[in-house]
Write an enzyme that holds these catalytic residues in place. Structure first.
Site, PDB file in Angstrom:
ATOM      1  N   ASP A   1       0.479   4.733  -1.388  1.00 13.98           N
ATOM      2  CA  ASP A   1       0.851   5.743  -0.387  1.00 13.98           C
ATOM      3  C   ASP A   1       1.586   5.069   0.777  1.00 13.98           C
ATOM      4  OD1 ASP A   1      -1.296   4.480   0.772  1.00 13.98           O
ATOM      5  OD2 ASP A   1      -2.459   6.298   1.166  1.00 13.98           O
ATOM      6  N   SER A   2       1.721   3.725   0.692  1.00 13.41           N
ATOM      7  CA  SER A   2       2.605   3.011   1.624  1.00 13.41           C
ATOM      8  C   SER A   2       4.047   3.486   1.442  1.00 13.41           C
ATOM      9  CB  SER A   2       2.500   1.498   1.401  1.00 13.41           C
ATOM     10  OG  SER A   2       2.641   1.182   0.029  1.00 13.41           O
TER      11      SER A   2
ATOM     12  N   ASP B   1      -1.506   5.998  -6.134  1.00 12.15           N
ATOM     13  CA  ASP B   1      -2.484   6.199  -5.056  1.00 12.15           C
ATOM     14  C   ASP B   1      -2.859   7.669  -4.910  1.00 12.15           C
ATOM     15  OD1 ASP B   1      -3.832   4.497  -3.347  1.00 12.15           O
ATOM     16  OD2 ASP B   1      -2.038   3.966  -2.205  1.00 12.15           O
TER      17      ASP B   1
ATOM     18  N   GLU C   1      -8.980   5.126  -1.948  1.00 10.37           N
ATOM     19  CA  GLU C   1      -9.584   4.402  -0.834  1.00 10.37           C
ATOM     20  C   GLU C   1     -11.003   4.907  -0.606  1.00 10.37           C
ATOM     21  OE1 GLU C   1      -7.320   4.361   2.801  1.00 10.37           O
ATOM     22  OE2 GLU C   1      -5.486   3.722   1.785  1.00 10.37           O
TER      23      GLU C   1
ATOM     24  N   GLU D   1      -8.797  -4.956   0.953  1.00 13.17           N
ATOM     25  CA  GLU D   1      -7.703  -5.112   1.926  1.00 13.17           C
ATOM     26  C   GLU D   1      -8.242  -5.681   3.217  1.00 13.17           C
ATOM     27  OE1 GLU D   1      -5.157  -1.720   2.301  1.00 13.17           O
ATOM     28  OE2 GLU D   1      -3.945  -2.686   3.860  1.00 13.17           O
TER      29      GLU D   1
HETATM   30  O1  KIV Z   1      -0.479   1.846  -0.503  1.00  8.86           O
HETATM   31  C1  KIV Z   1      -0.471   0.614  -0.595  1.00  8.86           C
HETATM   32  O2  KIV Z   1       0.589  -0.024  -0.626  1.00  8.86           O
HETATM   33  C2  KIV Z   1      -1.745  -0.075  -0.669  1.00  8.86           C
HETATM   34  C3  KIV Z   1      -1.776  -1.572  -0.458  1.00  8.86           C
HETATM   35  C4  KIV Z   1      -3.150  -2.023  -0.215  1.00  8.86           C
HETATM   36  C5  KIV Z   1      -1.221  -2.338  -1.583  1.00  8.86           C
HETATM   37  O3  KIV Z   1      -2.735   0.539  -0.876  1.00  8.86           O
END
Ligand code: KIV
Length: 258
Positions: free
Chosen positions: A43-44, A82, A114, A181
């Site tokens: 989700d980055s 994600d 997460e 993380e």
């Molecule tokens: O969304 C993301 O890029 C992540 C990082 C921890 C790799 O969750």
């Protein structure tokens, strides 16, 4: 050979796992040709590609769009998508529906969620429904507004035990691997030693079973903040700007087209 959740888990006892994010077809093609083991459509995407300040505004539709683009690269690497902000805490059928779409419509092989021990019962239900899950504990960027910023975890004794509890609960729930993380490197090493599944780290030191980086950070394609733990392997931002500037100069000087 296509990497599966099973073959990725088995790498734990063989060699360090290489993981990277990607959000589009060409980047996924380059990463896959380089032989990475796991591609995460993180989700980055919100902060690296879509101009958001945090990952909070990212929606399921955005994740579907970018995951499908990466899947079109037909990577050998394991493709993980994600689960965006708070969805895992919504009612289970909404979560299951979104995860099913990420696998069925977009082509992901697994999802990443997460959340630590508190999320383990939900992870069990997803896995029982046939959705492979990559756990994610330590810093949870989706909680940025609660945390008031990003920081390292695991410096106090209480935090250390909470991290161990999170990792073990996610493994027990059935995750094929877990991502940590921004956790203390010594704690990460101890957790990697306790887990049977791989521990993939970001900003968590060298003792994990593998590493993941955000592609824009490692490629130097990030005009904003770059975390201090990142190693930049290229400076594509500067190269891109120079290419645009050279093109502009050639057009203005009537050198292109020649
Ligand atoms: O969304 C993301 O890029 C992540 C990082 C921890 C790799 O969750």
């Amino acid at each position: 050979m296509k990497i599966t959740t099973k073959s990725l888990s088995a790498l734990k006892t063989e060699r360090p796992i290489v993981a990277v994010t990607a959000y589009d077809t060409p980047t996924a093609q380059y990463a896959d040709a380089a032989g990475v083991d796991l591609i995460l459509v993180g989700d980055s995407v919100g902060t690296t590609q879509l101009g958001f300040e945090t990952t909070v505004p990212v929606t399921v539709d955005m994740m579907l769009h970018h995951t499908a683009a990466v899947a079109r690269a037909r990577p050998k690497a394991l493709l993980v998508a994600d689960v965006p902000f708070t969805l895992a805490h919504d009612d289970f059928s909404s979560l299951l529906h979104a995860c099913r779409r990420l696998l069925q419509e977009a082509g992901a092989q697994a999802v990443k969620i997460e959340g630590g021990a508190a999320l383990a019962p939900t992870v069990v239900r997803l896995i029982n429904a046939g959705i492979p899950v990559l756990g994610h504990f330590g810093l949870l960027p989706q909680n940025v507004h609660q945390l008031g910023g990003y920081r390292k975890f695991g410096r106090s004794e209480a935090e250390k035990s909470a991290l161990v509890e999170d990792a073990l609960a996610l493994e027990k729930a059935g995750c094929f691997a877990v991502l940590c993380e921004m956790i203390d490197g010594t704690v990460a090493g101890a957790i990697a030693g306790e887990l049977k599944v791989p521990l993939i780290g970001i900003g968590s030191g060298p003792h994990c079973d593998g590493q993941i980086l955000v592609c824009n950070d490692l490629l130097g394609l990030n005009a904003g903040y770059v975390p201090s733990f990142v190693k930049q392997y290229a400076n594509l931002g500067a190269a891109t700007q120079k290419a645009f500037a050279d093109y502009a100069a050639d057009v203005r000087n009537r050198k292109f087209p020649s």
